[in-house]
Design an enzyme around this catalytic site. Structure first.
Site, mmCIF file in Angstrom:
data_model
loop_
_atom_site.group_PDB
_atom_site.id
_atom_site.type_symbol
_atom_site.label_atom_id
_atom_site.label_comp_id
_atom_site.label_asym_id
_atom_site.label_seq_id
_atom_site.Cartn_x
_atom_site.Cartn_y
_atom_site.Cartn_z
ATOM 1 N N LYS A 35 1.054 -1.344 0.022
ATOM 2 C CA LYS A 35 0.083 -0.129 -0.072
ATOM 3 C C LYS A 35 0.810 1.346 0.036
ATOM 4 O O LYS A 35 2.053 1.131 0.327
ATOM 5 C CB LYS A 35 -1.024 0.002 1.302
ATOM 6 C CG LYS A 35 0.002 0.043 2.514
ATOM 7 C CD LYS A 35 -0.986 -0.436 3.926
ATOM 8 C CE LYS A 35 -0.052 -0.411 5.254
ATOM 9 N NZ LYS A 35 -0.967 -0.904 6.182
ATOM 10 N N ARG A 131 -9.871 -0.186 16.038
ATOM 11 C CA ARG A 131 -9.536 0.650 14.882
ATOM 12 C C ARG A 131 -10.762 0.158 14.021
ATOM 13 O O ARG A 131 -11.797 0.735 13.778
ATOM 14 C CB ARG A 131 -8.274 0.735 14.430
ATOM 15 C CG ARG A 131 -7.989 1.751 13.370
ATOM 16 C CD ARG A 131 -6.708 1.765 12.730
ATOM 17 N NE ARG A 131 -6.226 0.396 12.226
ATOM 18 C CZ ARG A 131 -4.872 0.130 11.708
ATOM 19 N NH1 ARG A 131 -4.153 1.199 11.340
ATOM 20 N NH2 ARG A 131 -4.765 -0.826 11.051
ATOM 21 N N TYR A 254 15.987 29.856 7.769
ATOM 22 C CA TYR A 254 14.509 30.489 7.960
ATOM 23 C C TYR A 254 14.441 30.518 9.589
ATOM 24 O O TYR A 254 14.754 29.498 10.429
ATOM 25 C CB TYR A 254 13.339 29.697 7.637
ATOM 26 C CG TYR A 254 13.115 29.855 6.129
ATOM 27 C CD1 TYR A 254 12.867 31.220 5.730
ATOM 28 C CD2 TYR A 254 13.173 28.875 5.212
ATOM 29 C CE1 TYR A 254 12.405 31.333 4.128
ATOM 30 C CE2 TYR A 254 12.869 29.116 4.138
ATOM 31 C CZ TYR A 254 12.372 30.248 3.462
ATOM 32 O OH TYR A 254 12.038 30.779 2.207
ATOM 33 N N MET A 302 11.721 24.499 1.813
ATOM 34 C CA MET A 302 11.117 23.729 0.808
ATOM 35 C C MET A 302 11.580 22.822 -0.146
ATOM 36 O O MET A 302 11.534 21.708 -0.276
ATOM 37 C CB MET A 302 10.003 24.613 0.132
ATOM 38 C CG MET A 302 9.069 23.853 -0.843
ATOM 39 S SD MET A 302 8.020 25.050 -1.863
ATOM 40 C CE MET A 302 7.042 25.541 -0.369
HETATM 41 C C1 LIG Z 1 -0.048 -1.790 6.861
HETATM 42 C C2 LIG Z 1 -0.489 -2.958 7.178
HETATM 43 C C3 LIG Z 1 0.236 -4.283 7.564
HETATM 44 C C4 LIG Z 1 1.745 -4.139 7.217
HETATM 45 O O1 LIG Z 1 2.200 -3.838 8.550
HETATM 46 P P1 LIG Z 1 3.840 -3.554 8.579
HETATM 47 O O2 LIG Z 1 4.112 -3.111 10.170
HETATM 48 O O3 LIG Z 1 4.280 -2.413 7.686
HETATM 49 O O4 LIG Z 1 4.546 -4.711 8.475
HETATM 50 C C5 LIG Z 1 -0.192 -5.398 7.743
HETATM 51 N N1 LIG Z 1 -1.549 -5.592 7.837
HETATM 52 C C6 LIG Z 1 -2.504 -4.560 8.030
HETATM 53 C C7 LIG Z 1 -3.921 -4.586 8.240
HETATM 54 C C8 LIG Z 1 -1.863 -3.123 7.538
HETATM 55 O O5 LIG Z 1 -2.791 -2.356 7.413
#
Ligand SMILES: *Cc1c(COP(=O)(O)O)cnc(C)c1O
Length: 356
Positions: A35, A131, A254, A302
């Site tokens: 992802k 969650r 800055y 930036m």
């Molecule tokens: C992002 C995610 C993972 C991977 O987690 P890592 O800590 O990056 O290995 C696994 N399961 C779910 C549901 C996630 O959202």
């Protein structure tokens, strides 16, 4: 490509890290979590590099999965947040995606959708992260409803909230709660993220879900031996575009937040927060020039940042600066900034070309 700020991505390292995840849990299959543009590394390129060794991929949202399909990835793809309306369920089905279902509304939408083809479902159980997910005691009835509706429910999964912390008792509790609620149900199971794979063997099950570790970093808050073979896959680097002498008492950048305490040589580097280098990195955050650790000084701009080259006489205009990678750990840069490496890697912006 005239600007020299690039993210060099080592696809072989990602393959090796995947193999390490697999070797740590020989009884499990590993769904590669790619992802968020593969944690900033380039989702399609990473999927292509892994497709002969990873049996499946996971992404957060349907759009990411569609991008992989458009790029020719034919593996099973799991959408971790699932689909929230019938139209999305149908798009998922038409593209051969697997969906996580985590609440009753999604179940309703799935039951109402006209699903062409096979959409394997994973059911998410909330074992304490609070969650997303069904309560453990809801799982059986949800499974029955979906199966009665003709759905292929294959896996029950949960997510660990504190697995990066070896001293936390939460992980034991989550694993126990999960195992109790799936026992007797005809479902494969999935618990481990990277931290689970690296440090919690009792979380290993049918499907593990490695993400961060694929990119060569440990999520653990303490060092663990199992992570010692990981190789960082991304080097974020730039180059020095100016070098100047700054007298003692003069400040840099800055807000004049850093003042030279001695006559100093300051290098200006062509990368800034618009490239994803964190603006809140404090003075002293390490960079690497000519194999020497050189500290950041002053506020990150930036498009530029400054480093203190005093005493490093061999450094010249045009020299390469590693901001993180093989030698400067992204976890260390993140720690200086009060965040985690995940945020820095996923924050590398579109302006930065990925070179493979
Ligand atoms: C992002 C995610 C993972 C991977 O987690 P890592 O800590 O990056 O290995 C696994 N399961 C779910 C549901 C996630 O959202």
């Amino acid at each position: 490509m005239y600007r020299k700020t690039v993210a060099i991505v080592d696809l072989d390292a990602i393959r090796e890290n995947y193999s390490l995840a697999a070797a740590l849990a020989p009884q499990s299959k590993n769904i590669a979590v790619i992802k968020a543009n593969a944690y900033g590394h380039g989702m399609l390129r990473v999927a292509q590099a892994l497709q002969d060794i990873a049996p499946a991929f996971a992404v957060a949202i349907i759009d990411e999965a569609l991008e992989l399909r458009a790029g020719g990835i034919s593996q099973p793809i799991l959408v971790l947040e699932g689909a929230n309306d019938t139209k999305s369920c149908e798009v998922a089905a038409a593209n051969g995606l697997s969906l996580v279902a985590h609440n009753q509304e999604q179940v309703l939408q799935l039951l109402q959708a006209n699903l062409l083809g096979n959409t394997p479902l994973w059911l998410k159980v909330d074992t304490g992260m609070h969650r997303i997910g069904f309560a453990p005691d809801e799982l059986g009835s949800v499974l029955e409803r979906l199966r009665d509706g003709g759905h292929d429910v294959s896996v029950a999964c949960t997510h660990l909230a504190c697995a990066d912390d070896l001293s936390s008792n939460t992980t034991h509790q989550q694993i126990a709660s999960f195992n109790a609620c799936v026992s007797g149900l005809d479902l494969a199971t999935s618990i481990s993220n990277s931290a689970g794979i690296l440090a919690w063997p009792t979380s290993h099950s049918d499907w593990n879900r490695p993400g961060y570790m694929l990119f060569g970093h440990s999520p653990m808050t303490t060092e663990v031996e199992s992570a010692s073979g990981l190789r960082p896959a991304m080097t974020l680097r730039s180059e020095i575009i100016a070098i100047r002498e700054v007298p003692a008492g003069e400040s840099v950048g800055y807000g004049a937040r850093w003042t030279a305490e001695r006559p100093s040589v300051i290098g200006t580097v062509a990368a800034g927060y618009a490239d994803g280098y964190p603006r809140h990195a404090p003075s002293g955050t390490p960079t690497l020039v000519k194999n020497q650790i050189v500290p950041l000084v002053g506020t990150v701009s930036m498009d530029m940042l400054s480093i203190d080259l005093t005493g490093h006489d061999n450094v010249a205009l045009g020299d390469t600066v590693e901001l993180w990678g093989q030698d400067v750990s992204v976890n260390e840069v993140a720690a200086r900034c009060g965040t985690i490496g995940y945020e820095l890697l996923t924050g590398v912006t579109a302006r930065v070309p990925r070179r493979y």
